[in-house]
Scaffold this motif. Structure first.
Motif, PDB file in Angstrom:
ATOM      1  N   THR A  12       3.818   5.957  -5.261  1.00 42.85           N
ATOM      2  CA  THR A  12       3.784   6.013  -6.752  1.00 42.85           C
ATOM      3  C   THR A  12       2.831   6.988  -7.353  1.00 42.85           C
ATOM      4  O   THR A  12       3.079   7.782  -8.204  1.00 42.85           O
TER       5      THR A  12
ATOM      6  N   ILE B 234       6.271   0.134 -10.205  1.00 46.59           N
ATOM      7  CA  ILE B 234       6.687  -0.562  -8.774  1.00 46.59           C
ATOM      8  C   ILE B 234       7.676  -1.494  -9.209  1.00 46.59           C
ATOM      9  O   ILE B 234       7.287  -2.500 -10.078  1.00 46.59           O
TER      10      ILE B 234
ATOM     11  N   ILE C   7       0.929   1.770 -12.545  1.00 48.33           N
ATOM     12  CA  ILE C   7       1.198   1.677 -11.358  1.00 48.33           C
ATOM     13  C   ILE C   7       2.306   0.333 -11.239  1.00 48.33           C
ATOM     14  O   ILE C   7       3.354   0.209 -10.834  1.00 48.33           O
ATOM     15  N   GLN C   8       1.811  -0.713 -11.973  1.00 47.19           N
ATOM     16  CA  GLN C   8       2.361  -2.339 -11.917  1.00 47.19           C
ATOM     17  C   GLN C   8       3.799  -1.760 -12.613  1.00 47.19           C
ATOM     18  O   GLN C   8       4.828  -2.373 -12.199  1.00 47.19           O
TER      19      GLN C   8
ATOM     20  N   GLU D 179       0.806  -1.276   0.194  1.00 48.52           N
ATOM     21  CA  GLU D 179       0.085   0.082  -0.144  1.00 48.52           C
ATOM     22  C   GLU D 179       0.892   1.039   0.096  1.00 48.52           C
ATOM     23  O   GLU D 179       0.648   2.160  -0.682  1.00 48.52           O
TER      24      GLU D 179
ATOM     25  N   PRO E 299      -4.059   1.008 -12.878  1.00 44.55           N
ATOM     26  CA  PRO E 299      -3.265  -0.198 -12.133  1.00 44.55           C
ATOM     27  C   PRO E 299      -2.199  -0.532 -13.094  1.00 44.55           C
ATOM     28  O   PRO E 299      -1.016  -1.032 -12.638  1.00 44.55           O
TER      29      PRO E 299
ATOM     30  N   VAL F  31      -1.831  -5.503  -7.978  1.00 45.76           N
ATOM     31  CA  VAL F  31      -1.926  -3.912  -7.748  1.00 45.76           C
ATOM     32  C   VAL F  31      -3.512  -3.482  -7.825  1.00 45.76           C
ATOM     33  O   VAL F  31      -3.727  -2.767  -7.025  1.00 45.76           O
ATOM     34  N   HIS F  32      -4.267  -4.271  -8.413  1.00 43.95           N
ATOM     35  CA  HIS F  32      -5.572  -3.993  -8.335  1.00 43.95           C
ATOM     36  C   HIS F  32      -6.078  -4.211  -7.038  1.00 43.95           C
ATOM     37  O   HIS F  32      -6.952  -3.208  -6.541  1.00 43.95           O
TER      38      HIS F  32
ATOM     39  N   GLU G 131       3.998   1.429  -1.253  1.00 47.78           N
ATOM     40  CA  GLU G 131       4.631   1.660  -2.437  1.00 47.78           C
ATOM     41  C   GLU G 131       3.429   1.988  -3.680  1.00 47.78           C
ATOM     42  O   GLU G 131       3.975   2.848  -4.244  1.00 47.78           O
ATOM     43  N   VAL G 132       2.274   1.866  -3.286  1.00 50.86           N
ATOM     44  CA  VAL G 132       1.518   2.337  -4.355  1.00 50.86           C
ATOM     45  C   VAL G 132       1.203   3.721  -4.174  1.00 50.86           C
ATOM     46  O   VAL G 132       1.107   4.739  -5.276  1.00 50.86           O
TER      47      VAL G 132
ATOM     48  N   LEU H 256      -4.922  -1.468  -4.742  1.00 54.73           N
ATOM     49  CA  LEU H 256      -5.763   0.074  -4.961  1.00 54.73           C
ATOM     50  C   LEU H 256      -7.175  -0.327  -4.388  1.00 54.73           C
ATOM     51  O   LEU H 256      -7.916   0.814  -3.977  1.00 54.73           O
TER      52      LEU H 256
END
Length: 127
Positions: free
Chosen positions: A25, A42, A38-39, A19, A35, A51-52, A21-22, A55
């Motif tokens: 980003t 990271i 973001i993928q 969380e 997503p 990732v989804h 890290e997301v 989120l």
């Protein structure tokens, strides 16, 4: 086989770490990200579904918003990093039995620069 399983578990990051890290980003950009974007950002080869899922958890916690006005499926942070940290500090103070004692402990651990900044914010800074 047991060695592979334990190695895989050792390399896994906790949900809280993912969380963070997301969110980092999302904070690093000015526009909402999907997503897939973001993928890509990271490191560590996270699956799209991971990732989804992260989120969705962040959305359920009110920490990210779905971008209704822009690209479908894009997310943006609900708060910036400083706002989120301040909210966490307020929540921690509200949970404890003695918020004044907690503040005293917190302030006693500040660096000289942090203490100076706090004094300036409170209007007690010295020229």
């Amino acid at each position: 086989m047991a060695g592979t399983e334990s190695r895989g578990r050792a390399e896994r990051r906790s949900a809280g770490e993912l969380e963070s890290e997301v969110l980092a980003t999302l904070w690093a950009t000015e526009h909402p990200l999907t997503p897939a974007e973001i993928q890509t950002e990271i490191a560590g080869g996270l699956a799209y579904n991971t990732v989804h899922t992260i989120l969705k958890r962040l959305y359920d916690k009110g920490l990210v918003l779905r971008d209704a006005a822009g690209r479908r499926g894009a997310y943006r942070p609900a708060k910036n990093a400083a706002e989120l940290t301040a909210a966490a500090m307020h929540e921690a103070l509200d949970r404890g039995p003695d918020p004044i004692a907690a503040l005293q402990q917190f302030v006693s651990g500040l660096s000289p620069d942090e203490e100076r900044a706090l004094r300036d914010l409170l209007g007690g800074g010295r020229p």
